[in-house]
Design a protein around this motif. Structure first.
Motif, PDB file in Angstrom:
ATOM      1  N   PRO A  50       9.896   1.634  12.378  1.00 19.71           N
ATOM      2  CA  PRO A  50       8.896   0.567  12.279  1.00 19.71           C
ATOM      3  C   PRO A  50       7.460   1.101  12.372  1.00 19.71           C
ATOM      4  O   PRO A  50       7.208   2.100  13.042  1.00 19.71           O
ATOM      5  CB  PRO A  50       9.211  -0.325  13.483  1.00 19.71           C
ATOM      6  CG  PRO A  50      10.614  -0.012  13.852  1.00 19.71           C
ATOM      7  CD  PRO A  50      10.839   1.428  13.494  1.00 19.71           C
ATOM      8  N   SER A  51       6.566   0.408  11.700  1.00 18.88           N
ATOM      9  CA  SER A  51       5.149   0.776  11.735  1.00 18.88           C
ATOM     10  C   SER A  51       4.343  -0.401  11.217  1.00 18.88           C
ATOM     11  O   SER A  51       4.747  -1.057  10.250  1.00 18.88           O
ATOM     12  CB  SER A  51       4.897   2.000  10.854  1.00 18.88           C
ATOM     13  OG  SER A  51       3.517   2.202  10.664  1.00 18.88           O
ATOM     14  N   THR A  52       3.212  -0.647  11.824  1.00 13.73           N
ATOM     15  CA  THR A  52       2.254  -1.609  11.252  1.00 13.73           C
ATOM     16  C   THR A  52       1.013  -0.852  10.781  1.00 13.73           C
ATOM     17  O   THR A  52       0.700  -0.818   9.592  1.00 13.73           O
ATOM     18  CB  THR A  52       1.875  -2.692  12.293  1.00 13.73           C
ATOM     19  OG1 THR A  52       3.069  -3.388  12.667  1.00 13.73           O
ATOM     20  CG2 THR A  52       0.871  -3.674  11.709  1.00 13.73           C
ATOM     21  N   ARG A  53       0.303  -0.215  11.728  1.00  7.99           N
ATOM     22  CA  ARG A  53      -0.959   0.444  11.404  1.00  7.99           C
ATOM     23  C   ARG A  53      -0.813   1.565  10.380  1.00  7.99           C
ATOM     24  O   ARG A  53      -1.509   1.603   9.373  1.00  7.99           O
ATOM     25  CB  ARG A  53      -1.602   1.069  12.656  1.00  7.99           C
ATOM     26  CG  ARG A  53      -2.483   0.180  13.437  1.00  7.99           C
ATOM     27  CD  ARG A  53      -2.347   0.527  14.895  1.00  7.99           C
ATOM     28  NE  ARG A  53      -0.987   0.244  15.281  1.00  7.99           N
ATOM     29  CZ  ARG A  53      -0.571  -0.963  15.633  1.00  7.99           C
ATOM     30  NH1 ARG A  53      -1.410  -1.940  15.696  1.00  7.99           N
ATOM     31  NH2 ARG A  53       0.691  -1.215  15.917  1.00  7.99           N
ATOM     32  N   THR A  54       0.085   2.505  10.660  1.00  8.98           N
ATOM     33  CA  THR A  54       0.164   3.695   9.810  1.00  8.98           C
ATOM     34  C   THR A  54       0.618   3.305   8.408  1.00  8.98           C
ATOM     35  O   THR A  54       0.018   3.703   7.408  1.00  8.98           O
ATOM     36  CB  THR A  54       1.134   4.711  10.438  1.00  8.98           C
ATOM     37  OG1 THR A  54       0.810   4.849  11.817  1.00  8.98           O
ATOM     38  CG2 THR A  54       1.040   6.051   9.758  1.00  8.98           C
ATOM     39  N   HIS A  55       1.681   2.501   8.354  1.00  8.14           N
ATOM     40  CA  HIS A  55       2.233   2.106   7.061  1.00  8.14           C
ATOM     41  C   HIS A  55       1.179   1.382   6.211  1.00  8.14           C
ATOM     42  O   HIS A  55       0.899   1.767   5.074  1.00  8.14           O
ATOM     43  CB  HIS A  55       3.447   1.200   7.311  1.00  8.14           C
ATOM     44  CG  HIS A  55       4.262   0.916   6.100  1.00  8.14           C
ATOM     45  ND1 HIS A  55       5.572   0.534   6.156  1.00  8.14           N
ATOM     46  CD2 HIS A  55       3.956   0.950   4.783  1.00  8.14           C
ATOM     47  CE1 HIS A  55       6.043   0.352   4.943  1.00  8.14           C
ATOM     48  NE2 HIS A  55       5.075   0.600   4.083  1.00  8.14           N
ATOM     49  N   ARG A 103       7.597   8.642   7.503  1.00 14.26           N
ATOM     50  CA  ARG A 103       7.816   8.526   8.966  1.00 14.26           C
ATOM     51  C   ARG A 103       9.330   8.494   9.175  1.00 14.26           C
ATOM     52  O   ARG A 103      10.053   7.771   8.488  1.00 14.26           O
ATOM     53  CB  ARG A 103       7.190   7.262   9.527  1.00 14.26           C
ATOM     54  CG  ARG A 103       7.588   7.059  10.999  1.00 14.26           C
ATOM     55  CD  ARG A 103       6.904   5.882  11.652  1.00 14.26           C
ATOM     56  NE  ARG A 103       5.506   6.176  11.930  1.00 14.26           N
ATOM     57  CZ  ARG A 103       4.739   5.400  12.700  1.00 14.26           C
ATOM     58  NH1 ARG A 103       5.231   4.313  13.258  1.00 14.26           N
ATOM     59  NH2 ARG A 103       3.479   5.716  12.914  1.00 14.26           N
ATOM     60  N   HIS A 130       1.960  13.519  14.785  1.00  5.97           N
ATOM     61  CA  HIS A 130       1.400  12.343  14.100  1.00  5.97           C
ATOM     62  C   HIS A 130      -0.005  12.753  13.649  1.00  5.97           C
ATOM     63  O   HIS A 130      -1.014  12.299  14.202  1.00  5.97           O
ATOM     64  CB  HIS A 130       1.366  11.159  15.062  1.00  5.97           C
ATOM     65  CG  HIS A 130       1.201   9.820  14.410  1.00  5.97           C
ATOM     66  ND1 HIS A 130       0.822   9.653  13.095  1.00  5.97           N
ATOM     67  CD2 HIS A 130       1.362   8.554  14.909  1.00  5.97           C
ATOM     68  CE1 HIS A 130       0.761   8.363  12.816  1.00  5.97           C
ATOM     69  NE2 HIS A 130       1.089   7.674  13.899  1.00  5.97           N
ATOM     70  N   GLN A 133      -2.796  10.146  12.817  1.00 11.34           N
ATOM     71  CA  GLN A 133      -3.278   9.439  14.016  1.00 11.34           C
ATOM     72  C   GLN A 133      -4.253  10.341  14.767  1.00 11.34           C
ATOM     73  O   GLN A 133      -5.309   9.904  15.229  1.00 11.34           O
ATOM     74  CB  GLN A 133      -2.103   9.068  14.931  1.00 11.34           C
ATOM     75  CG  GLN A 133      -2.514   8.390  16.221  1.00 11.34           C
ATOM     76  CD  GLN A 133      -3.070   6.980  16.023  1.00 11.34           C
ATOM     77  OE1 GLN A 133      -2.506   6.214  15.265  1.00 11.34           O
ATOM     78  NE2 GLN A 133      -4.170   6.653  16.671  1.00 11.34           N
ATOM     79  N   PRO A 251      -3.659   4.422  20.673  1.00 14.55           N
ATOM     80  CA  PRO A 251      -3.186   4.479  19.273  1.00 14.55           C
ATOM     81  C   PRO A 251      -2.589   3.161  18.799  1.00 14.55           C
ATOM     82  O   PRO A 251      -2.516   2.923  17.584  1.00 14.55           O
ATOM     83  CB  PRO A 251      -2.124   5.586  19.301  1.00 14.55           C
ATOM     84  CG  PRO A 251      -1.690   5.680  20.737  1.00 14.55           C
ATOM     85  CD  PRO A 251      -2.892   5.303  21.553  1.00 14.55           C
ATOM     86  N   ALA A 252      -2.160   2.296  19.785  1.00 19.50           N
ATOM     87  CA  ALA A 252      -1.497   1.030  19.489  1.00 19.50           C
ATOM     88  C   ALA A 252      -0.146   1.315  18.773  1.00 19.50           C
ATOM     89  O   ALA A 252       0.013   2.385  18.207  1.00 19.50           O
ATOM     90  CB  ALA A 252      -2.394   0.120  18.679  1.00 19.50           C
ATOM     91  N   PRO A 253       0.807   0.386  18.844  1.00 16.23           N
ATOM     92  CA  PRO A 253       0.690  -0.952  19.402  1.00 16.23           C
ATOM     93  C   PRO A 253       0.467  -0.942  20.910  1.00 16.23           C
ATOM     94  O   PRO A 253       0.998  -0.076  21.605  1.00 16.23           O
ATOM     95  CB  PRO A 253       2.031  -1.609  19.042  1.00 16.23           C
ATOM     96  CG  PRO A 253       2.990  -0.472  18.864  1.00 16.23           C
ATOM     97  CD  PRO A 253       2.180   0.660  18.311  1.00 16.23           C
TER      98      PRO A 253
HETATM   99  N1   CP Z   1      -0.431   4.080  15.978  1.00 19.28           N
HETATM  100  C1   CP Z   1       0.640   3.914  15.210  1.00 19.28           C
HETATM  101  O1   CP Z   1       1.258   4.868  14.718  1.00 19.28           O
HETATM  102  O2   CP Z   1       0.965   2.590  14.990  1.00 19.28           O
HETATM  103  P1   CP Z   1       2.177   2.088  14.106  1.00 19.28           P
HETATM  104  O3   CP Z   1       3.458   2.528  14.789  1.00 19.28           O
HETATM  105  O4   CP Z   1       2.039   0.593  14.032  1.00 19.28           O
HETATM  106  O5   CP Z   1       2.071   2.750  12.760  1.00 19.28           O
END
Ligand code: CP
Length: 299
Positions: A50-55, A103, A130, A133, A251-253
């Motif tokens: 899963p990923s929000t930001r990176t994807h 990823r 990463h 990031q 880095p979030a989430p």
């Molecule tokens: N910081 C980071 O990698 O966020 P995601 O897992 O949402 O991509």
């Protein structure tokens, strides 16, 4: 492996890092769009975790550069029929894609992709690396302080499972920053010297909080979120101990109310959403490099 692949921050010299940060800055201030030639700009984003930001920041960066983007969904792909990561990557290469962003939960998954000829950008491998990031974190610090030399960076939380901690340690130390780590003893990691958060919070120019990576088996037994925040997190007591010009990163989430008090996520010192904004700029620079374009600045 293609020479423009980016698998670990250690693939980049400090000179390479500064060129990428400079390109990201040019993307930020430039009034003109910079586009790749369309006929050659096929990028595939292969996310097996899963990923929000990176994807979606890679996707945003790719579209802004004029790429055609394949958004791969492993659950509806032939991976479900037993196809390997290597055969999946080889397939994208065979059908004309020019760059792969990957990823994957396996540490150093890229070692089995050495025979793939097109550039691979690592969007996170297990608890290993990463690099993008790390680059966006570096960009955010450089934008704030204008130097890495002598910068004090405190990274707090689940150090054991964090690819962000590992990538940032390598890069920041090479660039002349001082890096300290703190967190519960359950989250200690070989090669990472731990310090006490209350002793280091007033030392830091950058306080970077990390979430507990429960999906990688991190656990603190019966400890409540409130207790974790009180013992190891950034609460208001510790916030009051920070330097006037220090910044908060993550880095979030974010798990609000666990590693950081919820109302500090968007406080004046926080750069957490700025980091996400910077992620698109840095990923544009990394994609541009992967397609073989020279840095805007060459010295
Ligand atoms: N910081 C980071 O990698 O966020 P995601 O897992 O949402 O991509």
């Amino acid at each position: 492996m293609n020479k423009y692949s980016l698998l670990s921050i250690n693939d980049l010299s400090t000179h390479d890092i500064m060129e990428i940060l400079h390109d990201a800055r040019v993307f930020n201030i430039s009034q003109q769009d910079w586009h790749l030639p369309m006929h050659n700009a096929l990028a595939a984003n292969l996310f097996f975790e899963p990923s929000t930001r990176t994807h979606y920041s890679f996707e945003s960066a790719e579209y802004q550069l004029g790429c055609s983007v394949a958004d791969f969904n492993s659950a509806s792909s032939s991976v479900t029929k037993g196809e390997t990561l290597y055969d999946t990557a080889k397939t994208f290469e065979a059908i004309g894609y020019k760059v792969l962003v990957i990823r994957h939960p396996q540490d150093e998954y890229f070692k089995e992709l050495e025979d793939i000829s097109i550039p691979i950008i690592n969007a996170g491998d297990g608890k290993g690396n990463h690099p993008t990031q790390c680059l966006l974190d570096l960009y955010t610090m450089y934008d704030e302080f204008g130097t890495f030399e002598g910068l004090n960076v405190l990274i707090c939380g689940d150090i054991a499972h964090s690819r962000v901690a590992a990538s940032n340690k390598d890069a920041l130390e090479r660039l002349g920053a001082n890096v300290r780590f703190c967190g519960p003893k359950e989250f200690e990691r070989e090669g990472f010297e731990m310090s006490d958060i209350d002793e280091s919070i007033g030392w830091a120019d950058v306080v970077m909080m990390l979430r507990i990576q429960r999906e990688r088996g991190a656990t603190l037994g019966e400890m409540s979120d409130e207790e974790y925040l009180h013992q190891y997190g950034l609460d208001h007591r510790r916030y009051a101990m920070m330097k006037e010009n220090a910044i908060i990163m993550h880095p979030a989430p974010v798990n609000r109310g666990v590693e950081i008090a919820s109302d500090l996520v968007e406080c004046g010192k926080s750069r957490i959403f700025k980091q996400m904004e910077n992620g698109v700029l840095v990923r544009k620079a990394v994609i541009k490099r992967a397609f073989g374009y020279k840095p805007f600045r060459e010295d």
